[in-house]
Every structure is written in structure tokens, then in C-alpha cells.
Design a protein around this motif. Structure first.
Motif, short mmCIF file in Angstrom:
data_model
loop_
_atom_site.label_atom_id
_atom_site.label_comp_id
_atom_site.label_asym_id
_atom_site.label_seq_id
_atom_site.Cartn_x
_atom_site.Cartn_y
_atom_site.Cartn_z
N ASN A 1 0.83 -1.20 0.00
CA ASN A 1 0.00 0.00 0.00
C ASN A 1 0.86 1.25 0.00
OD1 ASN A 1 -2.01 -1.88 0.26
ND2 ASN A 1 -2.73 -1.19 2.26
N GLU A 2 1.91 1.25 0.84
CA GLU A 2 2.86 2.37 0.93
C GLU A 2 4.27 1.83 1.08
OE1 GLU A 2 -1.02 3.25 3.01
OE2 GLU A 2 0.67 1.98 3.62
N VAL A 3 5.24 2.62 0.68
CA VAL A 3 6.64 2.24 0.83
C VAL A 3 7.06 2.23 2.29
CG1 VAL A 3 9.02 3.05 0.43
CG2 VAL A 3 7.39 2.95 -1.48
N ASP A 4 6.61 3.24 3.06
CA ASP A 4 7.22 3.49 4.37
C ASP A 4 6.19 3.87 5.43
OD1 ASP A 4 6.52 5.86 3.19
OD2 ASP A 4 8.41 6.90 3.61
N GLU A 5 5.02 3.23 5.40
CA GLU A 5 4.00 3.55 6.40
C GLU A 5 4.45 3.08 7.78
OE1 GLU A 5 0.59 5.05 8.08
OE2 GLU A 5 1.25 5.30 6.01
N LEU A 6 4.32 3.96 8.76
CA LEU A 6 4.67 3.63 10.13
C LEU A 6 3.73 2.55 10.65
CD1 LEU A 6 6.50 4.46 12.55
CD2 LEU A 6 4.68 6.03 13.23
N GLY A 7 4.31 1.48 11.18
CA GLY A 7 3.49 0.38 11.69
C GLY A 7 4.18 -0.95 11.47
N GLY A 8 3.53 -2.01 11.92
CA GLY A 8 4.15 -3.33 11.88
C GLY A 8 4.46 -3.82 10.49
N VAL A 9 3.53 -3.65 9.54
CA VAL A 9 3.77 -4.14 8.18
C VAL A 9 4.91 -3.37 7.53
CG1 VAL A 9 2.78 -4.43 5.88
CG2 VAL A 9 1.41 -4.95 7.90
N GLY A 10 4.92 -2.04 7.73
CA GLY A 10 6.00 -1.23 7.16
C GLY A 10 7.35 -1.61 7.73
N ARG A 11 7.42 -1.85 9.02
CA ARG A 11 8.69 -2.24 9.66
C ARG A 11 9.14 -3.60 9.16
NH1 ARG A 11 7.70 -2.55 15.57
NH2 ARG A 11 9.93 -2.97 15.68
N ILE B 1 11.08 -1.62 -3.38
CA ILE B 1 9.78 -1.53 -2.71
C ILE B 1 8.91 -0.55 -3.49
CG2 ILE B 1 8.52 -0.92 -0.62
CD1 ILE B 1 10.93 -1.63 1.02
N VAL B 2 7.76 -1.03 -3.95
CA VAL B 2 6.82 -0.20 -4.70
C VAL B 2 5.61 0.07 -3.81
CG1 VAL B 2 5.44 0.03 -6.78
CG2 VAL B 2 7.58 -1.28 -6.85
N GLY B 3 5.30 1.33 -3.60
CA GLY B 3 4.10 1.70 -2.87
C GLY B 3 3.05 2.22 -3.82
N ILE B 4 1.79 1.90 -3.56
CA ILE B 4 0.71 2.43 -4.40
C ILE B 4 0.56 3.93 -4.16
CG2 ILE B 4 -1.73 2.29 -4.98
CD1 ILE B 4 -0.03 -0.20 -5.73
N ALA B 5 0.57 4.34 -2.89
CA ALA B 5 0.34 5.74 -2.53
C ALA B 5 1.34 6.18 -1.47
CB ALA B 5 -1.08 5.92 -2.02
N PRO B 6 1.52 7.50 -1.27
CA PRO B 6 2.41 7.97 -0.21
C PRO B 6 1.86 7.59 1.16
CG PRO B 6 1.84 9.75 -1.73
CD PRO B 6 0.92 8.61 -2.04
N ALA B 7 2.74 7.43 2.12
CA ALA B 7 2.34 7.08 3.47
C ALA B 7 1.68 8.26 4.17
CB ALA B 7 3.56 6.61 4.27
N GLY B 8 0.65 7.98 4.94
CA GLY B 8 0.04 9.02 5.76
C GLY B 8 0.91 9.39 6.95
N HIS B 9 1.56 8.38 7.52
CA HIS B 9 2.46 8.58 8.66
C HIS B 9 3.77 7.86 8.34
CE1 HIS B 9 -1.62 8.99 10.39
NE2 HIS B 9 -1.06 9.94 11.13
N PRO B 10 4.65 8.52 7.57
CA PRO B 10 5.87 7.83 7.12
C PRO B 10 6.85 7.57 8.25
CG PRO B 10 5.90 10.13 6.44
CD PRO B 10 4.55 9.88 7.02
N MET B 11 7.59 6.48 8.12
CA MET B 11 8.68 6.20 9.04
C MET B 11 10.00 6.48 8.33
SD MET B 11 8.81 2.05 9.10
CE MET B 11 9.08 1.10 7.59
N ASP B 12 11.04 6.58 9.11
CA ASP B 12 12.36 6.90 8.58
C ASP B 12 13.03 5.62 8.10
OD1 ASP B 12 14.82 7.95 7.96
OD2 ASP B 12 15.39 8.42 10.03
#
Length: 377
Positions: free
Chosen positions: A11-21, A39-50
Motif C-alpha cells: 500500500n505504501e513504501v514506508d507507512e509507520l506500523g508493523g507491516v511497514g517495519r 519496494i513499490v508503494g501504491i500511494a504515499p504514506a500518511g504517517h511515514p517512518m524513517d
């Protein structure tokens, strides 16, 4: 070992959360084995992680902002509805970018679709000649209660392998007529380091402050446990949409003096080392990374047995204690047992350190590479 082009489509490249980590960790592990990872994300993350300054993988995002859902066609027009046709054309255009990435890959490439929403675009792309692996990062029961249940069956039915998080969840999907199932646990997200001395009178909770994470249930349990063990603090790490409501609930229960809302932490190992017990009160889970992290810090866990992934990680009466889902009195009793018994905390904490090593990242990466080889044959 064959070095491959590997694509994660999420869904996102770098969404903060368990799946993103999990995604960033596995991409890093595979890149460390010499694979070329994107890593291909469909949309930008709402809450991106570093992701760090120079992650060992490249990233691509298909849309500049999250695309709207497919509109319901007007009854008389059906698929000829102009709004539907515009939406479908935009999806096909985005999927053509995926096709370009896949066609440029070397033979033997693998496409790992992290979330079923992303699979809607992969299904429109040309994946010919590549292995496609779909994933469901939640328990069967959690999926069954959501719209994702039908979409998993629709979009993942023809992939080369659909991976659940546990054998128990995989068996449940087989019972739904899916015949391409396997399972793959999450790797330990951090190397066991200096363990907690388990001397601080602190029970830690780490997670998003949302309905699914059940912190309201935890506060109810704490209102039973805290009076029986004076001097202990429940330290809640995290932010989320339920924070104001949870603070009000804390006041209503009269436990403000023993509850610390500590906010988001960037130092999970440090937070765990400063605690003696970890508690998870989720209504639903997949294969929770934070339980792995707590055990790797030598901290015994108390949790609701809300998913196969939870009981796969925590051995009841061995390295932690499990309560029936939603049973706050049972959760409270388990907390009191550990809070009141230093010897029990130490015994379970030491066993947690030993048992969590079965999720060693190198061992899990080996399993992924063996799966790639098997599906290529």
C-alpha cells in the motif's frame, strides 16, 4: 544461491506500523544476501517512518496522493459510467508502470505483494515469467471480519503462493477453498542485546492508541491490578486517535497516578529494558513484532490470546501468560502474578530470551530463499 530481482508491492513504501517495519527489515535482509530489491508503494504514506539515509533498496510510489476507491456505477450505465471508466483508466496507467518495472527485471524475479489492496494493481500488470507471492499480515479471524476477506479470495486465488503468518491461519484459508497456501513467520526485528534487569516496577505497553489495540481494555484490567500492587506504573507508549478518550477513561477509573502516557518512542529496546513486564491487550493481531521485541529484551509478556500469531510467539506458563480475548479480569490476574513474583518474572524473562531465537532473521531469510527456489521450479 541465485541472486534475484525482488519487488515488494505494498500500500505504501514506508507507512509507520508493523507491516511497514517488517517490509523494510525483510527488504534489507534480502539485499544483504545480494538480491536487487525494490519496494513499490501504491500511494504515499500518511504517517511515514524513517528508512534511513541510504537504504539498500530502491523505492517507487505510483501515485502522488492516495487514489479514491472505485465509484459505484450508476445502475443504467454500469461499467460505461464515465466516472468508473476514468477510475479504471487511471488504475491501468499506474499498473503499466509496474509492468515496466517487471519487464526490466532479470529472469527469476519475485513479486511479493505485501497487502491485498496493492494486489489490485499487480493483477492489472504483466507479471509473466515472474513468481508472485501474496501475503496476508493479519489473522484469518481479523480478515474474516473485514472487507479484505473477500478481496483475499478474489485477488490472491491465482498467485503462486499465498502466505499466512501461521500454519493455523493457513489451514483456515485452505478451508475457504484456497489451494495455494503456505505460512511464514515474521523475523525477530532486533538482535537480542542487553536484557532488562527486570527491577523497575514498570509494566510497558507499546502500540498505536486505537480501538484495535485495546488500550481501553488494558486500563480496565489495570484498575483491577494496580490496587493489589501499589508502587507499580503502567507506561503506555504510542499515539493515536483514541488518546484523548483513553486519558478520560483513565481519570474515570481513578488510576491517573499509576498510568504514564509516554507518547511515541523511537527507542523501543530502551523502553523495554526500563520495564519488567510487557502487556499487549489487542482485540486482533497478526504476528506482533513488539512481542518478539519484548522477549528479545528478556521481558515476560502478558497478552490476550487474540490470534494464532500471539500463541505462536508466547508460550503460556513458559515465557509469558495468555488471557482469553477481552477477559480483563484474567489479564489483571496475570499482571498481578508477574508484578508480585520476582522469581517468576526472572524465570519467564530468561526463557523468553531463549525461545525467541527461533525467529532469528537469518533463519527466516533462509526460508524465504528456499521458497523462491521451490516456486521457480
Amino acid at each position: 544461491m541465485t541472486q534475484r530481482d525482488i519487488f515488494f508491492v505494498a500500500n505504501e513504501v514506508d507507512e509507520l506500523g508493523g507491516v511497514g517495519r517488517w517490509q523494510a527489515q525483510l527488504a534489507t535482509l534480502l539485499a544483504g544476501r545480494g538480491h536487487r530489491v525494490t519496494i513499490v508503494g501504491i500511494a504515499p504514506a500518511g504517517h511515514p517512518m524513517d528508512l534511513g539515509e541510504n537504504p539498500p533498496f530502491r523505492t517507487v510510489t505510483l501515485y502522488a496522493r492516495r487514489p479514491p476507491g472505485r465509484p459505484r456505477p450508476r445502475r443504467l450505465l454500469g461499467s460505461a459510467d464515465p466516472a468508473v471508466r476514468r477510475h479504471d483508466a487511471h488504475m491501468r496507467a499506474a499498473a503499466s508502470r509496474l509492468t515496466g518495472l517487471f519487464r526490466a527485471a532479470a529472469p527469476g524475479a519475485v513479486v511479493i505483494v505485501t497487502q491485498v489492496w496493492a494486489m489490485e494493481w499487480v493483477a492489472l500488470a504483466d507479471t509473466a515469467g515472474h513468481t508472485v507471492i501474496g501475503m496476508t499480515h493479519e489473522s484469518f479471524e481479523t480478515a474474516r471480519k473485514s472487507s479484505r476477506f473477500g478481496r483475499v479470495k478474489k485477488y490472491y486465488g491465482t498467485v503462486d503462493r499465498l502466505l499466512a503468518l501461521t500454519q493455523e491461519d493457513a489451514d483456515r484459508w485452505v478451508g475457504e477453498g484456497m489451494n495455494n497456501l503456505g505460512f511464514m513467520p515474521n523475523p525477530l526485528p532486533l538482535a537480542p542485546g542487553e536484557p532488562s534487569p527486570r527491577t523497575e516496577k514498570v509494566v510497558a505497553s507499546i502500540g498505536r492508541l486505537s480501538h484495535e489495540k485495546g488500550v481501553d481494555l488494558l486500563l480496565d484490567a489495570w484498575a483491577e491490578a494496580a490496587p493489589r500492587q501499589p508502587g507499580w506504573t503502567l507506561r503506555i507508549y504510542g499515539r493515536g486517535e483514541s488518546e484523548a478518550e483513553l486519558r478520560r477513561r483513565c481519570a474515570e477509573l481513578g488510576v491517573e497516578d499509576s498510568v504514564d502516557f509516554a507518547g511515541q518512542t523511537d527507542d523501543v529496546p530502551g523502553a523495554l529494558r526500563a520495564s519488567s513486564v510487557f502487556v499487549q491487550s489487542s482485540r486482533g493481531e497478526g504476528f506482533p513484532l513488539v512481542l518478539l521485541e519484548a522477549m528479545a529484551s528478556g521481558v515476560p509478556c502478558v497478552a490476550f490470546d487474540c490470534a494464532p500469531g500471539v500463541r505462536e510467539i508466547v508460550g503460556h506458563e513458559e515465557d509469558g501468560l495468555l488471557a482469553r480475548p477481552g477477559n480483563t479480569s484474567e489479564l489483571a490476574r496475570h499482571l498481578v502474578r508477574l508484578m508480585s513474583d520476582e522469581e517468576l518474572r526472572d524465570r519467564m524473562g530468561e526463557q523468553a530470551l531463549r525461545s525467541v531465537r527461533r525467529f532469528d532473521p537469518d533463519a527466516i531469510t533462509d526460508r524465504w530463499e528456499r521458497l523462491f527456489d521451490f516456486l521457480e521450479r
